[in-house]
Design an enzyme around this catalytic site. Structure first.
Site, PDB file in Angstrom:
ATOM      1  CE  LYS A 189      -3.574   2.446   2.535  1.00 11.58           C
ATOM      2  NZ  LYS A 189      -4.626   2.381   3.567  1.00 11.58           N
ATOM      3  CE  LYS A 208      -6.149   1.967  -0.457  1.00 10.60           C
ATOM      4  NZ  LYS A 208      -6.499   2.096   0.918  1.00 10.60           N
ATOM      5  NE  ARG A 267      -5.869   9.678   3.261  1.00  5.90           N
ATOM      6  CZ  ARG A 267      -4.581   9.904   3.040  1.00  5.90           C
ATOM      7  NH1 ARG A 267      -4.127  11.132   2.969  1.00  5.90           N
ATOM      8  NH2 ARG A 267      -3.743   8.892   2.907  1.00  5.90           N
ATOM      9  CD  GLU A 294       5.807  -3.789   3.592  1.00  5.95           C
ATOM     10  OE1 GLU A 294       5.087  -4.612   4.191  1.00  5.95           O
ATOM     11  OE2 GLU A 294       6.272  -2.777   4.143  1.00  5.95           O
ATOM     12  CE  LYS A 351      -3.598   8.221   6.632  1.00  7.72           C
ATOM     13  NZ  LYS A 351      -4.781   7.324   6.545  1.00  7.72           N
ATOM     14  CE1 TYR A 372     -15.197   3.241  -2.680  1.00  7.36           C
ATOM     15  CE2 TYR A 372     -13.248   3.539  -4.053  1.00  7.36           C
ATOM     16  CZ  TYR A 372     -13.830   3.449  -2.802  1.00  7.36           C
ATOM     17  OH  TYR A 372     -13.059   3.547  -1.679  1.00  7.36           O
TER      18      TYR A 372
HETATM   19  C1  PBG Z   1      -7.539   3.363   5.581  1.00  7.35           C
HETATM   20  C2  PBG Z   1      -7.823   3.253   4.143  1.00  7.35           C
HETATM   21  C3  PBG Z   1      -7.641   4.213   3.126  1.00  7.35           C
HETATM   22  C4  PBG Z   1      -8.190   3.655   1.978  1.00  7.35           C
HETATM   23  C5  PBG Z   1      -8.655   2.378   2.305  1.00  7.35           C
HETATM   24  N1  PBG Z   1      -8.405   2.143   3.626  1.00  7.35           N
HETATM   25  C6  PBG Z   1      -7.101   5.597   3.172  1.00  7.35           C
HETATM   26  C7  PBG Z   1      -5.746   5.852   3.641  1.00  7.35           C
HETATM   27  O1  PBG Z   1      -4.913   4.964   3.811  1.00  7.35           O
HETATM   28  O2  PBG Z   1      -5.469   7.033   3.899  1.00  7.35           O
HETATM   29  C8  PBG Z   1      -8.297   4.349   0.649  1.00  7.35           C
HETATM   30  C9  PBG Z   1      -9.379   3.847  -0.267  1.00  7.35           C
HETATM   31  C10 PBG Z   1      -9.687   4.733  -1.414  1.00  7.35           C
HETATM   32  O3  PBG Z   1      -9.041   5.771  -1.649  1.00  7.35           O
HETATM   33  O4  PBG Z   1     -10.634   4.387  -2.138  1.00  7.35           O
HETATM   34  N2  PBG Z   1      -6.261   3.083   5.998  1.00  7.35           N
END
Ligand code: PBG
Length: 337
Positions: free
Chosen positions: A206, A260, A216, A245, A229, A325
């Site tokens: 990720k 992701k 968000r 990872e 992050k 989505y």
């Molecule tokens: C939470 C999380 C996030 C997403 C999924 N789980 C946001 C982030 O890490 O800040 C993003 C999903 C999306 O953008 O559709 N950790």
């Protein structure tokens, strides 16, 4: 692969593209409803919905509406739904305590959905950001840079969060927090409670990405987030590191792995699939959805074609399935075709 030059002097690749059935016959990949996981947003309140501004077509729903909200997608055969909460600000704190509440939005929605659709797989995101007042995925302790997300203190919360979700009926725990050692800790925590059938789909690779912006906003965690992050999510410049990872998460007991965001990281998906041959998923994240929808709304892209091409790209890259989505819209199209 033999060199094609000279070997097939009369080859005419266009013959295989001549008509729809020939193209279907020689297609190397296919997309099916069974490939789709639909992420949905659950909010507090009663009998209400609200639109997510940057994600046209996606809404937040209250728990009493969630069964009706997913029913059409379930009827189309979507195998899995991923749940995300819009936690009221009053319930957020520095430790993300609400994540551990068996009566929080996710856990109540999971029970409602399990009662209505026992066979539909529920995916529970494990990370603290929807529940922390600082918007980070773990808990903060004094450390480098001031706001430092402490790995091992976060693990304790994440394990407890995973256990309450599994107890509420979540079938697949999906840790998205990117703490080191979370998969092993969560597996041990689940097993200790006898939750041996709960699967783990780890967000193994990720990235610290700009493409999470609309998500968000949907959760109301954007304004809260202090800093970024980057001390735990991956650097977009790295690819070898993604394999490390994934290797670690598999060694720790992950049943499935995820990359992701999706479309900007198709190269990572391919490397993961080639290296590990395990069930591999992509998350076509909120920003990817937003980009396509924005262009569609401007009349610059064709909705159905852009959607299907983007989803097929994940299959071609090696994915077993995609969190998207677009899941209900794609399922509808796949059913009629
Ligand atoms: C939470 C999380 C996030 C997403 C999924 N789980 C946001 C982030 O890490 O800040 C993003 C999903 C999306 O953008 O559709 N950790």
């Amino acid at each position: 692969m033999p060199s094609l030059f000279g070997a097939y002097p009369h080859a005419r690749p266009r013959r295989n593209r001549l008509d729809a059935n020939t193209r279907r016959l020689v297609a190397e990949n296919s997309l099916a409803v069974s490939d789709l996981i639909w992420p949905i947003f659950i909010m507090d309140g009663e009998n209400a919905t609200s639109e997510v501004a940057a994600m046209p077509g996606q809404i937040r729903v209250t728990i009493d509406r969630v069964v009706d909200h997913v029913a059409p997608a379930v009827a189309l055969g979507i195998p899995a739904i991923a749940l995300f909460p819009v936690t009221p600000p009053a319930k957020k704190d520095a430790e993300g305590s609400e994540a551990l509440n068996p009566e929080n939005l996710i856990n109540r929605a999971a029970r409602a959905l399990k009662a209505a659709f026992p066979d539909v797989l529920l995916v529970g995101d494990v990370a603290l950001d929807p529940y922390t007042d600082h918007g980070q995925d773990g808990v903060l302790r004094p450390g480098p840079g001031g706001h430092y997300v402490d790995n091992d203190a976060s693990l304790k919360q994440l394990v407890a969060q995973a256990v309450v979700q599994a107890e509420a009926g979540i079938d697949i725990i999906a840790p998205s927090d990117m703490m080191d050692g979370r998969v092993a800790a969560i597996r041990a925590g689940l097993d200790a409670k006898g939750l041996i059938h709960t699967r783990i789909m780890s967000y193994a690779a990720k990235y610290a990405s700009a493409f999470y912006g609309p998500f968000r906003d949907a959760l109301g965690s954007a304004g809260a987030l202090k800093g970024d992050k980057k001390t735990y999510q991956m650097d977009p410049s790295n690819s070898d590191e993604a394999l490390r990872e994934v290797a670690m998460d598999l060694a720790e007991g992950a049943d499935m792995v995820m990359v992701k965001p999706g479309m900007p990281y198709l190269d990572i998906i391919r490397r993961v699939k080639d290296e590990f041959c395990v069930p591999t998923f992509a998350y076509q994240v909120s920003g990817e959805y937003a980009m396509i929808m924005a262009a569609v709304q401007n009349g610059w892209l064709d909705h159905d074609k852009a959607m299907m091409e983007s989803l097929m790209a994940f299959k071609r890259a090696g994915c077993n399935g995609v969190l998207t989505y677009f899941a209900p819209a794609a399922a509808k199209l796949l059913k009629v075709s």
